[in-house]
Write an enzyme that holds these catalytic residues in place. Structure first.
Site, PDB file in Angstrom:
ATOM      1  N   ASN A   1       0.872  -1.175   0.000  1.00 14.67           N
ATOM      2  CA  ASN A   1       0.000   0.000   0.000  1.00 14.67           C
ATOM      3  C   ASN A   1       0.906   1.222   0.000  1.00 14.67           C
ATOM      4  O   ASN A   1       1.476   1.568   1.023  1.00 14.67           O
ATOM      5  CB  ASN A   1      -0.893  -0.037   1.253  1.00 14.67           C
ATOM      6  CG  ASN A   1      -1.690   1.239   1.435  1.00 14.67           C
ATOM      7  OD1 ASN A   1      -1.786   2.053   0.510  1.00 14.67           O
ATOM      8  ND2 ASN A   1      -2.267   1.405   2.615  1.00 14.67           N
TER       9      ASN A   1
ATOM     10  N   GLY B   1       2.467   2.517  10.760  1.00 14.09           N
ATOM     11  CA  GLY B   1       3.475   3.563  10.624  1.00 14.09           C
ATOM     12  C   GLY B   1       4.167   3.944  11.916  1.00 14.09           C
ATOM     13  O   GLY B   1       4.888   4.933  11.987  1.00 14.09           O
TER      14      GLY B   1
ATOM     15  N   GLU C   1      -5.619  -4.418  10.520  1.00 15.24           N
ATOM     16  CA  GLU C   1      -4.560  -3.448  10.753  1.00 15.24           C
ATOM     17  C   GLU C   1      -4.857  -2.668  12.029  1.00 15.24           C
ATOM     18  O   GLU C   1      -5.629  -1.692  11.988  1.00 15.24           O
ATOM     19  CB  GLU C   1      -4.475  -2.476   9.575  1.00 15.24           C
ATOM     20  CG  GLU C   1      -4.173  -3.143   8.260  1.00 15.24           C
ATOM     21  CD  GLU C   1      -3.570  -2.155   7.269  1.00 15.24           C
ATOM     22  OE1 GLU C   1      -2.463  -2.414   6.798  1.00 15.24           O
ATOM     23  OE2 GLU C   1      -4.191  -1.122   7.007  1.00 15.24           O
TER      24      GLU C   1
ATOM     25  N   HIS D   1      -9.506   1.637   4.518  1.00 16.89           N
ATOM     26  CA  HIS D   1      -8.268   1.750   5.299  1.00 16.89           C
ATOM     27  C   HIS D   1      -8.507   2.707   6.466  1.00 16.89           C
ATOM     28  O   HIS D   1      -9.260   3.672   6.339  1.00 16.89           O
ATOM     29  CB  HIS D   1      -7.142   2.268   4.399  1.00 16.89           C
ATOM     30  CG  HIS D   1      -5.811   2.224   5.048  1.00 16.89           C
ATOM     31  ND1 HIS D   1      -5.404   3.184   5.954  1.00 16.89           N
ATOM     32  CD2 HIS D   1      -4.805   1.319   4.981  1.00 16.89           C
ATOM     33  CE1 HIS D   1      -4.189   2.882   6.392  1.00 16.89           C
ATOM     34  NE2 HIS D   1      -3.814   1.742   5.815  1.00 16.89           N
TER      35      HIS D   1
ATOM     36  N   GLU E   1      -6.880   5.081   7.585  1.00 20.22           N
ATOM     37  CA  GLU E   1      -6.635   6.499   7.273  1.00 20.22           C
ATOM     38  C   GLU E   1      -7.843   7.103   6.560  1.00 20.22           C
ATOM     39  O   GLU E   1      -8.156   8.278   6.743  1.00 20.22           O
ATOM     40  CB  GLU E   1      -5.351   6.633   6.426  1.00 20.22           C
ATOM     41  CG  GLU E   1      -4.114   6.444   7.292  1.00 20.22           C
ATOM     42  CD  GLU E   1      -2.936   5.786   6.588  1.00 20.22           C
ATOM     43  OE1 GLU E   1      -2.893   5.770   5.344  1.00 20.22           O
ATOM     44  OE2 GLU E   1      -2.042   5.277   7.309  1.00 20.22           O
TER      45      GLU E   1
ATOM     46  N   LYS F   1       0.157   4.255  -0.354  1.00 18.20           N
ATOM     47  CA  LYS F   1      -0.465   5.478   0.180  1.00 18.20           C
ATOM     48  C   LYS F   1      -0.199   6.656  -0.769  1.00 18.20           C
ATOM     49  O   LYS F   1      -0.145   6.460  -1.985  1.00 18.20           O
ATOM     50  CB  LYS F   1       0.034   5.730   1.605  1.00 18.20           C
ATOM     51  CG  LYS F   1      -0.137   4.491   2.487  1.00 18.20           C
ATOM     52  CD  LYS F   1       0.032   4.744   3.946  1.00 18.20           C
ATOM     53  CE  LYS F   1      -0.152   3.441   4.701  1.00 18.20           C
ATOM     54  NZ  LYS F   1      -0.096   3.615   6.151  1.00 18.20           N
TER      55      LYS F   1
ATOM     56  N   SER G   1       3.234  -1.863  10.394  1.00 28.25           N
ATOM     57  CA  SER G   1       4.678  -1.953  10.625  1.00 28.25           C
ATOM     58  C   SER G   1       5.280  -3.323  10.297  1.00 28.25           C
ATOM     59  O   SER G   1       6.164  -3.805  11.004  1.00 28.25           O
ATOM     60  CB  SER G   1       5.025  -1.540  12.060  1.00 28.25           C
ATOM     61  OG  SER G   1       4.665  -0.188  12.274  1.00 28.25           O
TER      62      SER G   1
HETATM   63  P1  PGA Z   1       2.747   0.472   7.656  1.00 20.87           P
HETATM   64  O1  PGA Z   1       1.297   0.708   7.001  1.00 20.87           O
HETATM   65  O2  PGA Z   1       3.271  -0.822   7.122  1.00 20.87           O
HETATM   66  O3  PGA Z   1       3.555   1.670   7.218  1.00 20.87           O
HETATM   67  O4  PGA Z   1       2.546   0.428   9.129  1.00 20.87           O
HETATM   68  C1  PGA Z   1       0.420  -0.354   6.788  1.00 20.87           C
HETATM   69  C2  PGA Z   1      -0.875   0.155   6.203  1.00 20.87           C
HETATM   70  O5  PGA Z   1      -1.347   1.214   6.638  1.00 20.87           O
HETATM   71  O6  PGA Z   1      -1.449  -0.470   5.281  1.00 20.87           O
END
Ligand code: PGA
Length: 261
Positions: A19, A183, A177, A105, A107, A21, A223
């Protein structure tokens, strides 16, 4: 592909999804996939997916012709076309070469007002237009500390992933998640992730029956790094990963794709 025995002993084909983003221009996207194609050339028996920002999709599709890497989008709107400024539809993504679409997601839930209801409508639309949805669920830190994480995820599944027919449901992908792990460098322990994945499968069983629920792939996200993917993938209900930060470098993402469980 779906009936081969994977490393964690399940019959589900592992899916490793990047992903991206809101990262990478078209030029930067192309240079990343060129490298990924080389680094992942030998990989078989697992699905590799990249989900770049919209402007890069068409160019990446061309670059991926004949490779073992698939293409997905990060969002869609459920209408086919119309006066919806700023939105992108399923048929547009399908024609541009996408096979998958990330939906709901955290976000998007946090910054763009997505709800379980909008997630459910988008999931249905994805299937209607020939895309496989990756429906994201997961609790916030507050919810986890308040010990309501199972309840939160249960509602997200029961309301966000309902009302599919059997054929659709068997192709569905869920990504667990935990928001506190995205992140942040904090990963759920393999035990925590496995516990939640098993709980999610139980909920999918109540929606669609055991036989279908056993076919649904449940990815972990939050992460994921080259040094923790192996222990995560060793668990029976972890069927792959949705990778953010570590999917932006071919060296890291290709190591994740080549996990050893
Ligand atoms: P990350 O993000 O691996 O940077 O923690 C995962 C995601 O939000 O899909």
């Amino acid at each position: 592909m779906n009936n081969s025995l994977s490393n964690n002993g399940s019959f589900r084909t592992p899916l490793l999804a990047g992903n991206w983003k809101m990262h990478k221009t078209v030029k930067e996207s192309l240079s990343l996939v060129e490298q990924l194609k080389k680094d992942c050339r030998e990989v078989k028996d697992r699905e590799i997916l990249v989900c770049p920002p919209f402007p890069s999709i068409v160019a990446i599709k061309e670059s991926l012709q004949g490779s073992n890497i698939k293409l997905g989008a990060q969002n869609l709107f459920w209408e086919m076309s119309g006066a919806f400024t700023g939105e992108v539809s399923g048929p547009m993504l399908k024609e541009a070469g996408c096979d998958y679409c990330i939906i709901g997601h955290s976000e998007r839930r946090q910054y763009f007002g997505e709800t379980d209801q909008s997630v459910q409508k988008k999931m249905k639309a994805a299937f209607q237009f020939g895309l496989i949805p990756i429906v994201c669920v997961g609790e916030t830190l507050n919810e986890r500390e308040g010990k309501v994480h199972f309840k939160v995820v249960e509602k997200q599944i029961q309301e966000g992933a309902k009302d599919l027919n059997k054929e659709e449901a068997s192709q569905l992908v869920i990504a667990y998640e935990p928001v506190w792990a995205i992140g942040t460098g904090k990963t759920a322990t393999p035990e925590h992730a496995q516990g939640m994945h098993a709980f999610i499968r139980k909920n999918l069983t109540s929606l669609y029956g055991k036989e279908i629920a056993e076919q649904i792939r449940i990815l972990y996200g939050g992460s994921i790094k080259p040094d923790n993917i192996d222990s995560l993938m060793a668990n029976p209900d972890i069927d792959g990963g949705l990778v953010g930060g570590a999917s932006l470098k071919s060296e890291d993402f290709s190591r994740i794709v080549k996990y050893v469980a």
